[in-house]
Design a protein around this motif. Sequence first.
Motif, PDB file in Angstrom:
ATOM      1  N   TRP A 173       0.980  -1.210   0.074  1.00 31.99           N
ATOM      2  CA  TRP A 173       0.067  -0.033   0.039  1.00 31.99           C
ATOM      3  C   TRP A 173       0.888   1.157   0.025  1.00 31.99           C
ATOM      4  O   TRP A 173       1.880   1.118   0.686  1.00 31.99           O
ATOM      5  CB  TRP A 173      -0.893   0.000   1.107  1.00 31.99           C
ATOM      6  N   THR A 174       0.494   2.194  -0.880  1.00 31.48           N
ATOM      7  CA  THR A 174       1.330   3.309  -0.951  1.00 31.48           C
ATOM      8  C   THR A 174       0.808   4.540  -1.213  1.00 31.48           C
ATOM      9  O   THR A 174      -0.347   4.568  -2.027  1.00 31.48           O
ATOM     10  CB  THR A 174       2.531   3.200  -1.883  1.00 31.48           C
ATOM     11  N   ARG A 175       1.134   5.875  -0.704  1.00 34.46           N
ATOM     12  CA  ARG A 175       0.112   7.202  -0.847  1.00 34.46           C
ATOM     13  C   ARG A 175       1.191   8.014  -0.491  1.00 34.46           C
ATOM     14  O   ARG A 175       2.099   8.189   0.317  1.00 34.46           O
ATOM     15  CB  ARG A 175      -0.849   6.940  -0.014  1.00 34.46           C
ATOM     16  N   ASN A 222       6.224  10.199   0.780  1.00 37.21           N
ATOM     17  CA  ASN A 222       5.452   8.708   0.542  1.00 37.21           C
ATOM     18  C   ASN A 222       5.421   8.130   1.662  1.00 37.21           C
ATOM     19  O   ASN A 222       6.398   8.022   2.606  1.00 37.21           O
ATOM     20  CB  ASN A 222       6.340   8.294  -0.560  1.00 37.21           C
ATOM     21  N   THR A 224       4.437   4.171   2.862  1.00 39.51           N
ATOM     22  CA  THR A 224       4.503   2.776   2.329  1.00 39.51           C
ATOM     23  C   THR A 224       4.069   1.716   3.264  1.00 39.51           C
ATOM     24  O   THR A 224       4.820   1.811   4.301  1.00 39.51           O
ATOM     25  CB  THR A 224       5.763   2.442   1.187  1.00 39.51           C
ATOM     26  N   ASP A 226       4.696  -2.211   3.247  1.00 40.28           N
ATOM     27  CA  ASP A 226       4.998  -3.687   2.571  1.00 40.28           C
ATOM     28  C   ASP A 226       5.573  -4.410   3.295  1.00 40.28           C
ATOM     29  O   ASP A 226       5.508  -4.563   4.566  1.00 40.28           O
ATOM     30  CB  ASP A 226       5.897  -3.285   1.453  1.00 40.28           C
ATOM     31  N   ARG A 228       8.039  -5.324   4.383  1.00 43.61           N
ATOM     32  CA  ARG A 228       9.380  -5.016   5.498  1.00 43.61           C
ATOM     33  C   ARG A 228       8.476  -3.996   6.519  1.00 43.61           C
ATOM     34  O   ARG A 228       9.452  -3.856   7.509  1.00 43.61           O
ATOM     35  CB  ARG A 228      10.234  -4.126   4.608  1.00 43.61           C
ATOM     36  N   GLY A 236      11.927  10.366  -3.917  1.00 44.34           N
ATOM     37  CA  GLY A 236      13.236  10.449  -4.585  1.00 44.34           C
ATOM     38  C   GLY A 236      14.499  10.204  -3.696  1.00 44.34           C
ATOM     39  O   GLY A 236      15.326   9.738  -4.027  1.00 44.34           O
ATOM     40  N   LEU A 237      14.290   9.853  -2.414  1.00 48.32           N
ATOM     41  CA  LEU A 237      15.149   9.425  -1.652  1.00 48.32           C
ATOM     42  C   LEU A 237      15.267   7.932  -1.334  1.00 48.32           C
ATOM     43  O   LEU A 237      14.352   7.433  -1.269  1.00 48.32           O
ATOM     44  CB  LEU A 237      15.076  10.060  -0.262  1.00 48.32           C
ATOM     45  N   ARG A 238      16.404   7.087  -1.459  1.00 49.78           N
ATOM     46  CA  ARG A 238      16.408   5.943  -1.595  1.00 49.78           C
ATOM     47  C   ARG A 238      16.234   5.345  -0.112  1.00 49.78           C
ATOM     48  O   ARG A 238      15.203   4.326   0.089  1.00 49.78           O
ATOM     49  CB  ARG A 238      17.663   5.494  -1.882  1.00 49.78           C
TER      50      ARG A 238
ATOM     51  N   MET B   1      -3.019   3.454  -2.323  1.00 53.18           N
ATOM     52  CA  MET B   1      -3.320   2.645  -3.515  1.00 53.18           C
ATOM     53  C   MET B   1      -2.883   1.301  -3.034  1.00 53.18           C
ATOM     54  O   MET B   1      -1.711   1.019  -2.600  1.00 53.18           O
ATOM     55  CB  MET B   1      -2.818   3.206  -4.813  1.00 53.18           C
ATOM     56  N   LEU B   2      -3.768   0.413  -3.005  1.00 58.84           N
ATOM     57  CA  LEU B   2      -3.232  -1.246  -2.722  1.00 58.84           C
ATOM     58  C   LEU B   2      -2.897  -1.875  -4.068  1.00 58.84           C
ATOM     59  O   LEU B   2      -3.778  -2.039  -4.925  1.00 58.84           O
ATOM     60  CB  LEU B   2      -4.658  -1.448  -1.906  1.00 58.84           C
ATOM     61  N   PHE B   3      -1.687  -2.694  -3.924  1.00 62.22           N
ATOM     62  CA  PHE B   3      -1.500  -3.480  -4.904  1.00 62.22           C
ATOM     63  C   PHE B   3      -1.120  -4.888  -4.238  1.00 62.22           C
ATOM     64  O   PHE B   3      -0.915  -5.202  -3.032  1.00 62.22           O
ATOM     65  CB  PHE B   3      -0.068  -3.158  -5.387  1.00 62.22           C
ATOM     66  N   GLU B  34      -3.733  12.036 -10.163  1.00 58.53           N
ATOM     67  CA  GLU B  34      -3.044  11.216  -9.032  1.00 58.53           C
ATOM     68  C   GLU B  34      -1.694  10.586  -9.375  1.00 58.53           C
ATOM     69  O   GLU B  34      -1.761   9.997 -10.867  1.00 58.53           O
ATOM     70  CB  GLU B  34      -3.848  10.136  -8.428  1.00 58.53           C
ATOM     71  N   ARG B  40      10.607   2.225  -9.512  1.00 62.17           N
ATOM     72  CA  ARG B  40      11.805   1.669  -8.771  1.00 62.17           C
ATOM     73  C   ARG B  40      11.223   1.333  -7.330  1.00 62.17           C
ATOM     74  O   ARG B  40      11.331   0.370  -6.724  1.00 62.17           O
ATOM     75  CB  ARG B  40      12.863   2.447  -8.808  1.00 62.17           C
ATOM     76  N   GLN B  41      10.410   2.538  -6.731  1.00 64.22           N
ATOM     77  CA  GLN B  41       9.961   2.454  -5.405  1.00 64.22           C
ATOM     78  C   GLN B  41       8.960   1.219  -5.211  1.00 64.22           C
ATOM     79  O   GLN B  41       9.067   0.244  -4.469  1.00 64.22           O
ATOM     80  CB  GLN B  41       9.371   3.801  -4.958  1.00 64.22           C
ATOM     81  N   GLU B  44      10.680  -2.125  -5.527  1.00 61.03           N
ATOM     82  CA  GLU B  44      11.490  -2.357  -4.341  1.00 61.03           C
ATOM     83  C   GLU B  44      10.339  -2.845  -3.168  1.00 61.03           C
ATOM     84  O   GLU B  44      10.733  -4.116  -2.661  1.00 61.03           O
ATOM     85  CB  GLU B  44      12.269  -1.202  -3.881  1.00 61.03           C
ATOM     86  N   SER B  45       9.310  -2.291  -3.032  1.00 60.25           N
ATOM     87  CA  SER B  45       8.212  -2.774  -2.184  1.00 60.25           C
ATOM     88  C   SER B  45       7.657  -4.181  -2.423  1.00 60.25           C
ATOM     89  O   SER B  45       7.461  -5.133  -1.450  1.00 60.25           O
ATOM     90  CB  SER B  45       6.907  -1.823  -2.175  1.00 60.25           C
TER      91      SER B  45
END
Lengths: 321, 119
Positions: A173-175, A222, A224, A226, A228, A236-238, B1-3, B34, B40-41, B44-45
């Motif tokens: 899930w990310t927003r 961001n 997130t 997941d 982890r 943009g930051l890793r 947003m849910l994947f 949106e 990339r992000q 990784e997730s």
Amino acid sequence: MRWKVRAALIVAVSYVAVTVVLLGTFVSWRDRLPDPMASHFGGGGQADDVMSRAAWFWMSGLVMLLIGAMFLAMTWWGRNHGSHGRVLVSVAVAIGVALASLLTFAQAANLDAASAEEVVMPLWHLGVGAGLALVAGLLCWWITGPDSTPAPEGSTATPEEPLRLGKGEIAVWTRTVGSWALGVVTALTVAVGALLAASGVWVAAVALLLSALPAAALSRLNVTVDRRGLAVAPPGLRRPAKRIGLDEVDTAGVRHVSAFADFGGWGYRVRPGASGVVMRSGQALSVRLRGGKEFVVVVDGAEEAAALLNGLVERRREEGE
Amino acid sequence: MLFRVDPGSSTPLGDQIAASIRGAIADGRTPAGERLPSARQLAESLGVNVHTVLRGYQQLRDEGLIELRRGRGAVVTGVEPEARARLSAEVRVLVEDARTLGLSDEQILALVRAALTDH
């Protein structure tokens, strides 16, 4: 009388009283003060900067007004449970008394001086100012008394039903959450910095523009969830700015967060028992950590995030057994 | 947003990622304008290859649901994205049904063409 009303009255009355003394002595001494006046003093007490008499008057009045208004707002709108409010009121009054007495002593040092250059402020005046502040602070501590109003119950999070995940299923899930408050701060800082650069004040301009960088970096984040755990990162930051691993999570839920009342402002906030990324007021993902502490992130769609986080934690526990 | 993706499924991962986003657009959770997470992000997730995510994004771009811009990432486009995402999903169901019936690409296209001439 309600505690909050009493506390606000104590702050307001103290600031009005010390400001009346400060400006009153100025008005009654007006004809005996040099123009310009000595306005700043070096380590030995010698004057090292001057200011016109009118500017001194308005500056002292404005400083007292702004600081008084700030503490009044913190007393009235802040959520000051237990002894927090008592400390806040005492510190507010002590600072007001210290400021007003130092400004009054500076006026007294200027009294009957032929010119600002010869004014000397005896250092022991600082000690007297500090002493007065201490006495006023202790007095206010005593008359304010502890806040006996019980803490409101609305600040607890409602836990979310865990999302059922298949054995090998991957879910993320990310927003993105933005902050108008930090956006406005960034825009203002850049505008003032550009203005200073245009007028050739380079050092201040560079300093301001540099200070706009972190504000700009943090005005969008961001969030997130997941495999982890939970991560909050500037785009943009890793490396995320804040990460909470799945093993640290007890349960996740949703609650309403008011930036000023609950956390005293915007940004990354730390309070006893809770910390959080508060970009604005609104619905927040609330994570109860294993250690009993709470971590919140204000973000839209927090129910989905909480449900997924609970689902991931549950699946890990089942697999661990 | 849910994947949500399942590596054990026979559907390619890129298709599954695209389906997640299509679903979020179709039910209005992800409105026009949106921004999607960076490939990339997200890769990784999810723990998948970046190219897998990009394949999913390109599928959505070909359907006209998102725009891919260099430096700005993927953004949901403005023209009634909800209805169009539902339509894209229906077309996929149509293709799948036709495949289970054993129809060839030409036969499916002929079917759609016939429906188009009647309207």
